[in-house]
Design a protein around this motif. Structure first.
Motif, PDB file in Angstrom:
ATOM      1  N   UNK A  11       0.845  -1.193   0.000  1.00  0.00           N
ATOM      2  CA  UNK A  11       0.000   0.000   0.000  1.00  0.00           C
ATOM      3  C   UNK A  11       0.880   1.243   0.000  1.00  0.00           C
ATOM      4  N   UNK A  12       0.556   2.187  -0.881  1.00  0.00           N
ATOM      5  CA  UNK A  12       1.222   3.492  -0.895  1.00  0.00           C
ATOM      6  C   UNK A  12       0.151   4.541  -1.157  1.00  0.00           C
ATOM      7  N   UNK A  13      -0.064   5.407  -0.187  1.00  0.00           N
ATOM      8  CA  UNK A  13      -1.157   6.360  -0.309  1.00  0.00           C
ATOM      9  C   UNK A  13      -2.476   5.623  -0.335  1.00  0.00           C
ATOM     10  N   UNK A  14      -3.247   5.842  -1.369  1.00  0.00           N
ATOM     11  CA  UNK A  14      -4.518   5.116  -1.493  1.00  0.00           C
ATOM     12  C   UNK A  14      -4.464   4.074  -2.595  1.00  0.00           C
ATOM     13  N   UNK A  15      -3.246   3.601  -2.912  1.00  0.00           N
ATOM     14  CA  UNK A  15      -3.072   2.639  -3.995  1.00  0.00           C
ATOM     15  C   UNK A  15      -2.547   1.313  -3.442  1.00  0.00           C
ATOM     16  N   UNK A  16      -3.158   0.217  -3.885  1.00  0.00           N
ATOM     17  CA  UNK A  16      -2.705  -1.126  -3.558  1.00  0.00           C
ATOM     18  C   UNK A  16      -1.974  -1.718  -4.748  1.00  0.00           C
ATOM     19  N   UNK A  17      -0.974  -2.535  -4.457  1.00  0.00           N
ATOM     20  CA  UNK A  17      -0.222  -3.220  -5.516  1.00  0.00           C
ATOM     21  C   UNK A  17       0.041  -4.651  -5.089  1.00  0.00           C
TER      22      UNK A  17
ATOM     23  N   UNK B 296     -12.676  -1.874  -2.933  1.00  0.00           N
ATOM     24  CA  UNK B 296     -13.966  -1.177  -3.019  1.00  0.00           C
ATOM     25  C   UNK B 296     -14.457  -0.765  -1.633  1.00  0.00           C
ATOM     26  N   UNK B 297     -14.312  -1.645  -0.673  1.00  0.00           N
ATOM     27  CA  UNK B 297     -14.806  -1.358   0.672  1.00  0.00           C
ATOM     28  C   UNK B 297     -14.029  -0.234   1.351  1.00  0.00           C
ATOM     29  N   UNK B 298     -12.752  -0.078   0.971  1.00  0.00           N
ATOM     30  CA  UNK B 298     -11.895   0.881   1.669  1.00  0.00           C
ATOM     31  C   UNK B 298     -11.489   2.077   0.809  1.00  0.00           C
ATOM     32  N   UNK B 299     -12.040   2.172  -0.398  1.00  0.00           N
ATOM     33  CA  UNK B 299     -11.773   3.326  -1.245  1.00  0.00           C
ATOM     34  C   UNK B 299     -10.385   3.380  -1.842  1.00  0.00           C
ATOM     35  N   UNK B 300      -9.791   2.224  -2.155  1.00  0.00           N
ATOM     36  CA  UNK B 300      -8.455   2.169  -2.737  1.00  0.00           C
ATOM     37  C   UNK B 300      -8.512   2.084  -4.263  1.00  0.00           C
ATOM     38  N   UNK B 301      -7.429   2.489  -4.895  1.00  0.00           N
ATOM     39  CA  UNK B 301      -7.119   2.099  -6.269  1.00  0.00           C
ATOM     40  C   UNK B 301      -6.263   0.824  -6.202  1.00  0.00           C
ATOM     41  N   UNK B 302      -6.184   0.113  -7.321  1.00  0.00           N
ATOM     42  CA  UNK B 302      -5.283  -1.034  -7.429  1.00  0.00           C
ATOM     43  C   UNK B 302      -4.419  -0.857  -8.666  1.00  0.00           C
ATOM     44  N   UNK B 303      -3.113  -0.819  -8.485  1.00  0.00           N
ATOM     45  CA  UNK B 303      -2.200  -0.923  -9.624  1.00  0.00           C
ATOM     46  C   UNK B 303      -1.994  -2.418  -9.871  1.00  0.00           C
TER      47      UNK B 303
END
Length: 371
Positions: free
Chosen positions: A275-281, A307-314
């Motif tokens: 996790x970095x900021x609001x992005x998951x990888x 979706x539940x936590x408001x993240x983006x996914x790279x």
């Protein structure tokens, strides 16, 4: 400005860096090869105006993983890729000729590189502060390593527009890397995309598998063959060769979140997520290829978490059809490379390669990966 080649020399009392970042930095500086067997690099750091800047040094070497090698990514990996493709007969000799020429251009110069803020992952998750002193970082590294190109890896045209402009203004050249698929939980997603994600969770509910985010000491030996089934056996030997000890270290000493699926006591799938900021990888992944729907289930759990936590996914590269069907969007990823300090001949090799690869690669990726 001071350089440090060993971890114990670094004056951490004068630098702001988290405990988990401490541990991975120590691991890299003490020898990343013990965890990733086909990466050859040493890691040093410099302290510049109070900012700690790690960098990896690659002095050459062949048969290295593509995550830290231009030849590995653009030649060796592509040889593996094209050997699996059902290319028309007339294209095979053309492809082989292009790769042969590419190797000729790369060999003299492109394995002497400095990677700034190395992650030794397929994607480097930048947080923004890394680009505060680009010109001074570049000048300092060029003076210390006059034979090495300077590289920032894996920036994409969704998250890094501003950072790419800064690098361009500092004299860096753009080198196409690949197409990556990014899911934004705040975007509008159509009915079919939402429906497919629900189907993935239904598959999990019916599977009889159990989900956990914890691992025991005896579990890590199970992870390596699951990873190898996907990345080495199915795809390419130029993917990273991780050890069980490396996975154990990453679990115990970093902030990765682990999504693990078990069939009773047996691990059948795992995904380690950064996790970095609001992005998951999803940094590390493996599964039992003999079991149906495991990729859908594991990825579906990641999408649900996002979706539940408001993240983006790279979501990195690969599995295009699956990712597009669930609402991920394609973007181009680039490396940025600085070569102005090199000899004219080395500059010629680098620039010829980068211009050719980027012009051809951008067009090919948009045609093949964006729909």
């Amino acid at each position: 400005m001071t350089f440090y080649s060993t971890y114990d020399e670094i004056p951490f009392d004068r630098i702001n860096i988290g405990v988990k970042e401490h541990e991975y930095l120590r691991y890299m500086m003490e020898g990343i090869t013990r965890g990733i067997e086909n990466v050859e690099a040493r890691v040093e750091v410099m302290v510049l105006n109070g900012q700690l800047i790690p960098f990896s040094i690659k002095d050459g070497g062949k048969d290295q993983s593509w995550i830290h090698s231009f030849t590995g990514q653009y030649i060796d990996e592509m040889v593996n890729e094209t050997s699996r493709m059902n290319l028309p007969a007339y294209l095979k000799p053309v492809t082989n000729a292009i790769l042969t020429v590419g190797r000729f251009v790369l060999d003299p110069s492109c394995e002497q590189t400095i990677t700034v803020f190395p992650s030794f992952m397929s994607t480097t998750m930048y947080e923004g502060y890394e680009f505060e002193q680009i010109e001074l970082i570049t000048k300092t590294l060029c003076e210390r390593f006059p034979e090495h190109a300077i590289c920032f890896r894996t920036l994409n045209d969704k998250f890094h527009i501003y950072e790419m402009e800064l690098l361009h203004e500092a004299g860096y050249e753009r080198l196409i890397s690949r197409a990556v698929y990014i899911y934004d939980s705040y975007e509008q997603h159509n009915k079919n995309e939402r429906k497919d994600l629900k189907k993935d969770i239904k598959k999990f509910n019916k599977s009889g598998l159990t989900f956990t985010m914890t691992l025991n000491d005896e579990d890590f030996e199970q992870l390596v063959p699951l990873y190898e089934q996907v990345y080495l056996d199915k795809y390419s030997n130029f993917n990273p060769h991780y050890t069980a000890e490396f996975f154990k270290f990453m679990y115990a000493s970093t902030n990765l979140q682990w999504f693990v699926l078990k069939d009773e006591a047996r691990i059948v799938s795992f995904m380690a997520v950064q996790e970095a900021g609001n992005v998951l990888f999803p940094a590390y992944f493996g599964m039992d290829q003999s079991m149906k729907h495991l990729y859908f289930i594991t990825s579906g759990l990641l999408y649900r978490f996002a979706r539940r936590n408001g993240y983006c996914i790279n979501n990195s590269a690969g599995a295009k059809d699956y990712k597009l069907a669930r609402g991920s969007r394609p973007y181009l990823e680039y490396h940025f490379v600085y070569v102005k300090h090199l000899s004219p001949l080395k500059q010629l090799h680098f620039l010829s390669f980068m211009n050719c690869a980027t012009r051809i690669g951008e067009r090919a990726l948009k045609q093949t990966q964006f729909s």
